[in-house]
Design a protein around this motif. Sequence first.
Motif, PDB file in Angstrom:
ATOM      1  N   ALA A  99       0.852  -1.194   0.000  1.00 14.73           N
ATOM      2  CA  ALA A  99       0.000   0.000   0.000  1.00 14.73           C
ATOM      3  C   ALA A  99       0.880   1.232   0.000  1.00 14.73           C
ATOM      4  O   ALA A  99       2.085   1.168   0.279  1.00 14.73           O
ATOM      5  CB  ALA A  99      -0.921   0.007   1.226  1.00 14.73           C
ATOM      6  N   GLY A 100       0.266   2.367  -0.321  1.00 12.71           N
ATOM      7  CA  GLY A 100       0.965   3.643  -0.225  1.00 12.71           C
ATOM      8  C   GLY A 100       0.700   4.284   1.123  1.00 12.71           C
ATOM      9  O   GLY A 100       0.393   3.612   2.107  1.00 12.71           O
ATOM     10  N   ARG A 101       0.834   5.605   1.185  1.00  9.66           N
ATOM     11  CA  ARG A 101       0.560   6.313   2.431  1.00  9.66           C
ATOM     12  C   ARG A 101      -0.896   6.149   2.843  1.00  9.66           C
ATOM     13  O   ARG A 101      -1.757   5.991   1.982  1.00  9.66           O
ATOM     14  CB  ARG A 101       0.835   7.816   2.224  1.00  9.66           C
ATOM     15  CG  ARG A 101       2.272   8.130   1.880  1.00  9.66           C
ATOM     16  CD  ARG A 101       2.359   9.593   1.498  1.00  9.66           C
ATOM     17  NE  ARG A 101       3.712   9.926   1.070  1.00  9.66           N
ATOM     18  CZ  ARG A 101       3.989  10.837   0.143  1.00  9.66           C
ATOM     19  NH1 ARG A 101       3.007  11.477  -0.465  1.00  9.66           N
ATOM     20  NH2 ARG A 101       5.217  11.094  -0.178  1.00  9.66           N
ATOM     21  N   PRO A 102      -1.162   6.194   4.131  1.00 10.97           N
ATOM     22  CA  PRO A 102      -0.256   6.521   5.238  1.00 10.97           C
ATOM     23  C   PRO A 102       0.550   5.329   5.767  1.00 10.97           C
ATOM     24  O   PRO A 102       1.206   5.450   6.804  1.00 10.97           O
ATOM     25  CB  PRO A 102      -1.216   7.024   6.324  1.00 10.97           C
ATOM     26  CG  PRO A 102      -2.458   6.211   6.099  1.00 10.97           C
ATOM     27  CD  PRO A 102      -2.562   6.056   4.595  1.00 10.97           C
ATOM     28  N   TYR A 103       0.503   4.210   5.067  1.00 12.04           N
ATOM     29  CA  TYR A 103       1.290   3.046   5.494  1.00 12.04           C
ATOM     30  C   TYR A 103       2.779   3.314   5.300  1.00 12.04           C
ATOM     31  O   TYR A 103       3.171   4.122   4.453  1.00 12.04           O
ATOM     32  CB  TYR A 103       0.835   1.807   4.733  1.00 12.04           C
ATOM     33  CG  TYR A 103      -0.579   1.407   5.071  1.00 12.04           C
ATOM     34  CD1 TYR A 103      -0.850   0.644   6.209  1.00 12.04           C
ATOM     35  CD2 TYR A 103      -1.642   1.831   4.278  1.00 12.04           C
ATOM     36  CE1 TYR A 103      -2.155   0.300   6.539  1.00 12.04           C
ATOM     37  CE2 TYR A 103      -2.953   1.490   4.598  1.00 12.04           C
ATOM     38  CZ  TYR A 103      -3.206   0.726   5.731  1.00 12.04           C
ATOM     39  OH  TYR A 103      -4.496   0.398   6.059  1.00 12.04           O
ATOM     40  N   PRO A 104       3.644   2.633   6.027  1.00 13.90           N
ATOM     41  CA  PRO A 104       5.067   2.981   6.058  1.00 13.90           C
ATOM     42  C   PRO A 104       5.949   2.263   5.045  1.00 13.90           C
ATOM     43  O   PRO A 104       7.171   2.434   5.054  1.00 13.90           O
ATOM     44  CB  PRO A 104       5.464   2.556   7.480  1.00 13.90           C
ATOM     45  CG  PRO A 104       4.610   1.358   7.757  1.00 13.90           C
ATOM     46  CD  PRO A 104       3.283   1.662   7.085  1.00 13.90           C
ATOM     47  N   TYR A 105       5.355   1.493   4.133  1.00 13.03           N
ATOM     48  CA  TYR A 105       6.153   0.594   3.298  1.00 13.03           C
ATOM     49  C   TYR A 105       7.163   1.313   2.411  1.00 13.03           C
ATOM     50  O   TYR A 105       8.269   0.804   2.176  1.00 13.03           O
ATOM     51  CB  TYR A 105       5.237  -0.278   2.441  1.00 13.03           C
ATOM     52  CG  TYR A 105       4.234  -1.055   3.260  1.00 13.03           C
ATOM     53  CD1 TYR A 105       4.652  -2.013   4.190  1.00 13.03           C
ATOM     54  CD2 TYR A 105       2.866  -0.816   3.132  1.00 13.03           C
ATOM     55  CE1 TYR A 105       3.736  -2.708   4.956  1.00 13.03           C
ATOM     56  CE2 TYR A 105       1.937  -1.510   3.892  1.00 13.03           C
ATOM     57  CZ  TYR A 105       2.376  -2.454   4.805  1.00 13.03           C
ATOM     58  OH  TYR A 105       1.468  -3.136   5.560  1.00 13.03           O
ATOM     59  N   ILE A 145       2.988  13.075   7.124  1.00 11.78           N
ATOM     60  CA  ILE A 145       3.217  13.015   8.568  1.00 11.78           C
ATOM     61  C   ILE A 145       2.841  11.632   9.097  1.00 11.78           C
ATOM     62  O   ILE A 145       3.606  11.000   9.840  1.00 11.78           O
ATOM     63  CB  ILE A 145       2.403  14.092   9.311  1.00 11.78           C
ATOM     64  CG1 ILE A 145       2.740  15.501   8.786  1.00 11.78           C
ATOM     65  CG2 ILE A 145       2.638  13.987  10.817  1.00 11.78           C
ATOM     66  CD1 ILE A 145       4.175  15.900   8.904  1.00 11.78           C
ATOM     67  N   LYS A 146       1.687  11.146   8.692  1.00  9.00           N
ATOM     68  CA  LYS A 146       1.238   9.837   9.173  1.00  9.00           C
ATOM     69  C   LYS A 146       2.144   8.716   8.677  1.00  9.00           C
ATOM     70  O   LYS A 146       2.399   7.743   9.394  1.00  9.00           O
ATOM     71  CB  LYS A 146      -0.211   9.599   8.742  1.00  9.00           C
ATOM     72  CG  LYS A 146      -1.201  10.518   9.454  1.00  9.00           C
ATOM     73  CD  LYS A 146      -2.625  10.271   9.002  1.00  9.00           C
ATOM     74  CE  LYS A 146      -3.609  11.160   9.754  1.00  9.00           C
ATOM     75  NZ  LYS A 146      -5.002  10.957   9.301  1.00  9.00           N
ATOM     76  N   GLU A 147       2.639   8.849   7.459  1.00 13.71           N
ATOM     77  CA  GLU A 147       3.567   7.854   6.923  1.00 13.71           C
ATOM     78  C   GLU A 147       4.817   7.765   7.793  1.00 13.71           C
ATOM     79  O   GLU A 147       5.270   6.676   8.145  1.00 13.71           O
ATOM     80  CB  GLU A 147       3.950   8.238   5.494  1.00 13.71           C
ATOM     81  CG  GLU A 147       4.961   7.311   4.836  1.00 13.71           C
ATOM     82  CD  GLU A 147       5.445   7.846   3.502  1.00 13.71           C
ATOM     83  OE1 GLU A 147       5.649   7.023   2.591  1.00 13.71           O
ATOM     84  OE2 GLU A 147       5.616   9.076   3.353  1.00 13.71           O
ATOM     85  N   GLY A 148       5.372   8.926   8.136  1.00 17.35           N
ATOM     86  CA  GLY A 148       6.574   8.937   8.962  1.00 17.35           C
ATOM     87  C   GLY A 148       6.344   8.396  10.352  1.00 17.35           C
ATOM     88  O   GLY A 148       7.139   7.607  10.873  1.00 17.35           O
ATOM     89  N   ILE A 149       5.234   8.802  10.968  1.00 14.52           N
ATOM     90  CA  ILE A 149       4.919   8.330  12.316  1.00 14.52           C
ATOM     91  C   ILE A 149       4.676   6.818  12.315  1.00 14.52           C
ATOM     92  O   ILE A 149       5.131   6.097  13.204  1.00 14.52           O
ATOM     93  CB  ILE A 149       3.693   9.086  12.875  1.00 14.52           C
ATOM     94  CG1 ILE A 149       4.031  10.567  13.067  1.00 14.52           C
ATOM     95  CG2 ILE A 149       3.214   8.464  14.179  1.00 14.52           C
ATOM     96  CD1 ILE A 149       5.204  10.826  13.996  1.00 14.52           C
TER      97      ILE A 149
END
Length: 264
Positions: free
Chosen positions: A156-162, A189-193
């Motif tokens: 998946a893309g954001r907000p997931y961290p992959y 921001i959510k991706e990074g967190i």
Amino acid sequence: MKKIECVILDWAGTAVDYGCFAPVSAFIESFKTLGLEVTAAETRAHMGLTKIEEIRALFKIERVSKAFYEKYGREYNESDVQACYTEFQRLLFSTLRSYSGPISKVVETIDALRAKGIKIGSTTGYTKEMMDIVIPAAAEQGYHVDNHVTSDGLPAGRPYPYMIYKNMCDLNVPFRTSVLKYGDTISDIKEGINAGVWTVGVVLGSNELGLTEEEVNNMPADELKKRMMDVRYRMYAAGAHYVVDSIEELPALIEAINTRMNNE
């Protein structure tokens, strides 16, 4: 010594395309082909997601889904989403190169970080095919990264961290505490967190501020300050560790983070 070894940047609204305007206009116009209206504010609220996911999110807006039903006498379905996405891509590809210019001071700042041995990665809501236009166009104007990752082929893309994890693998960065994610959207921001890395938002030039450079320069100081504070609040509310006005603050901030890590 603990230190930041890798900075991972977003592209549109962060490194290129001041104000993140290329996708906004394409979203608005692609919905118009269906006889539907979405606003710039609605598109910006979901910016940073993969573009197909953003179109799904826009269709889910109650006003938009209701307008579709009134126009076509049925609920929208995935075929409608895909048709809209096809038109979005056509519109975006026709203008994308024109929106690939680096934001002021990005090239100089990234070159300075790289000179200190910091690796430069990137994530994006664009697909690989879209980035095949943006990357060389930006490079012609002096901006390049050490690694670029899209969500193609990932879960998946954001907000997931992959995408952040893929950058860490590609750039041989083993520890999340030595990674800093830098971006201009709430999804950034959510991706990074979610990846557990240092996460920094940027205000000027951002999708969240949604202004051209000319509008920023001509806006009354009090009004600009208010709008910038609103962006800052939203980014901190989303979990950002820090929020800066512009990328010029990043080198000093990295030094402060390095000091903080070694004093804890």
